[in-house]
Design a protein around this motif. Structure first.
Motif, short mmCIF file in Angstrom:
data_model
loop_
_atom_site.label_atom_id
_atom_site.label_comp_id
_atom_site.label_asym_id
_atom_site.label_seq_id
_atom_site.Cartn_x
_atom_site.Cartn_y
_atom_site.Cartn_z
N ALA A 1 -56.49 8.65 13.12
CA ALA A 1 -56.02 9.76 12.95
C ALA A 1 -56.03 10.51 14.24
CB ALA A 1 -57.10 10.70 12.22
N LEU B 1 -48.96 5.63 5.07
CA LEU B 1 -49.61 5.78 3.46
C LEU B 1 -51.09 5.14 3.93
CD1 LEU B 1 -46.78 4.50 1.28
CD2 LEU B 1 -48.11 6.51 0.89
N THR C 1 -52.91 5.18 6.68
CA THR C 1 -53.76 6.12 7.23
C THR C 1 -54.25 7.19 6.42
OG1 THR C 1 -51.92 7.10 8.52
CG2 THR C 1 -52.98 5.19 9.65
N SER C 2 -53.20 7.58 5.89
CA SER C 2 -53.32 8.91 5.01
C SER C 2 -54.51 8.58 4.05
CB SER C 2 -52.09 9.43 4.25
OG SER C 2 -51.30 9.57 5.23
N LEU C 3 -54.56 7.61 3.32
CA LEU C 3 -55.45 7.51 2.31
C LEU C 3 -56.81 7.10 2.77
CD1 LEU C 3 -53.11 4.95 0.16
CD2 LEU C 3 -54.03 7.05 -0.34
N GLN D 1 -58.04 8.52 5.47
CA GLN D 1 -58.59 9.78 5.72
C GLN D 1 -58.87 10.50 4.69
OE1 GLN D 1 -55.12 10.34 8.89
NE2 GLN D 1 -56.16 12.31 8.84
N GLY D 2 -58.06 10.54 3.49
CA GLY D 2 -58.12 11.29 2.23
C GLY D 2 -59.51 10.80 1.48
N ALA D 3 -59.70 9.29 1.60
CA ALA D 3 -60.93 8.98 0.93
C ALA D 3 -62.26 9.44 1.79
CB ALA D 3 -60.72 7.40 0.76
N HIS E 1 -62.69 11.86 3.89
CA HIS E 1 -63.02 13.26 3.96
C HIS E 1 -63.26 13.88 2.26
CE1 HIS E 1 -62.61 13.35 8.18
NE2 HIS E 1 -61.28 13.28 8.23
N TRP F 1 -63.96 10.29 -2.08
CA TRP F 1 -63.52 9.55 -3.55
C TRP F 1 -64.37 8.75 -3.74
CZ3 TRP F 1 -58.09 7.92 -1.94
CH2 TRP F 1 -57.07 9.32 -1.50
N LEU G 1 -61.74 7.26 -8.44
CA LEU G 1 -60.61 8.02 -7.80
C LEU G 1 -59.79 7.13 -6.89
CD1 LEU G 1 -58.98 10.44 -7.75
CD2 LEU G 1 -60.89 11.50 -6.01
N ARG H 1 -57.57 5.09 -9.03
CA ARG H 1 -56.40 5.98 -9.56
C ARG H 1 -55.29 6.15 -8.56
NH1 ARG H 1 -55.92 8.15 -14.10
NH2 ARG H 1 -57.46 8.06 -15.71
N THR H 2 -55.86 6.51 -7.35
CA THR H 2 -54.93 6.97 -6.48
C THR H 2 -54.12 5.64 -5.72
OG1 THR H 2 -56.61 8.65 -5.83
CG2 THR H 2 -54.68 8.21 -4.18
N VAL I 1 -51.35 4.75 -8.11
CA VAL I 1 -49.91 5.52 -7.95
C VAL I 1 -49.01 4.99 -6.65
CG1 VAL I 1 -49.07 7.66 -7.43
CG2 VAL I 1 -51.07 7.44 -8.90
N VAL I 2 -50.10 4.97 -5.58
CA VAL I 2 -49.27 4.20 -4.48
C VAL I 2 -48.59 2.92 -4.65
CG1 VAL I 2 -49.57 3.61 -2.08
CG2 VAL I 2 -50.47 5.89 -3.10
#
Lengths: 178, 178
Positions: free
Chosen positions: B102, B146, B148-150, B152-154, B156, B159, B163, B166-167, B170-171
């Motif tokens: 990040a 994608l 790096t985004s995932l 970071q999302g996971a 912070h 998840w 989750l 599931r996420t 989709v990706v």
DNA sequence: TATCAAAGTGAGTCTCCACTCATTATTCTC
DNA sequence: GAGAATAATGAGTGGAGACTCACTTTGATA
């Protein structure tokens, strides 16, 4: 929320200035920026900031509440895909929201405000599903997860327009059928 | 990279201990954790840490280089989807990598190491495309975005397993056809 | 094992920043 | 406009954490 006695005119003015300054400063430098910097930008003494917001976290909570409210309002005017696109495009300009959605470092609870955003996105999702634009199997949690992930990615990665578009294309394709 | 004279035995031992301790501490508490904490975990005086790594950023750069190398190695043993899944699953346990990917806050340049990771992911992508598991239109930049985004999302978002699954579903669907 | 350069030590320095409070200024009310 | 209440001010406090350095210890070498 309990209403205290109404604020004096100068207090109201300064409170607004501080919030605006804080939003700008934290958007530009992240939540690590000092409260002193915020006071300077607001044209106000440091003590004034602390009179209105007893701790830095209170200040952060206040602007995040405001930003989230804006997002909720925006969500009301758009469809799911447009909302995603718009949010990602803005991410770089709004470090603060991202930091909040991410919960990074700062200790803040805004369950109400976040809940409202979830509700708003939930409505967008239902609409999209009803219109056949999103697969039935897609649920709210992963939709929120994707939204926050992409915002963080776009922010920290400094994605240009093209990369934003390409990345969103993949995610949208995934939402349509999985 | 220029080789200095070889390190004395105790220096080698301590350097390794410091790196291990730093990895553990920063993984657990994020890069905000203090150097003092790292020294304590390593069982070493604070001055020793600063002898090996003149600034905190140097220390961070060193462990990130190591972590990235591990990722590259791992990428060599897996297919794209498994690599994604595995990385996301680990994200929560590795605040450091995520912070690096990040570029958050810390001022560090590791173009080489990051470049190697990109190459590794690029190879996975080509394999996946060749096998028809990923659409032809998908390119490396958005794949990295994608990833790096995932992460970071996971990280912070904290998840849970469901989750994450599931996420990723989709990706992955989006990568397969868009 | 004697020597000494390399490495380790940790109390101390320095800077930054959140937060305080005695004093001064502004608004509001009558 | 006078008095009371509220707000603004900004130098000051305290604490945290990155980094230093005079001194001690250890490991390599002859």
């Amino acid at each position: 929320m309990i209403e205290g006695s109404p604020l004096r005119a100068d207090a109201q003015r300064n409170r607004a200035r501080i919030l605006d300054a804080a939003e700008a400063i934290f958007a530009e430098f992240g939540t690590r920026a000092s409260t002193e910097e915020v006071a300077r930008r607001a044209g106000v003494a440091i003590g004034t900031v602390f009179r209105h917001f007893p701790t830095k976290d209170d200040l952060l909570a206040a602007i995040m509440k405001r930003l989230l409210a804006q997002l909720v309002e925006e969500a009301g005017k758009r469809d799911l895909f447009t909302f995603f696109t718009h949010l990602v495009a803005q991410a770089a300009a709004k470090k603060t929201v991202v930091d909040l959605l991410a919960g990074s470092g700062v200790d803040i609870r805004l369950p109400d405000a976040v809940g409202h955003l979830e509700e708003a996105v939930g409505r967008l999702l239902e609409q999209a599903r009803a219109a056949g634009a999103v697969a039935d199997s897609v649920r709210l949690p992963e939709t929120m997860a994707l939204l926050t992930s992409l915002c963080q990615g776009a922010l920290h990665g400094g994605w240009d327009q093209q990369l934003q578009a390409r990345t969103l294309t993949v995610v949208f394709a995934g939402l349509k059928r999985d």
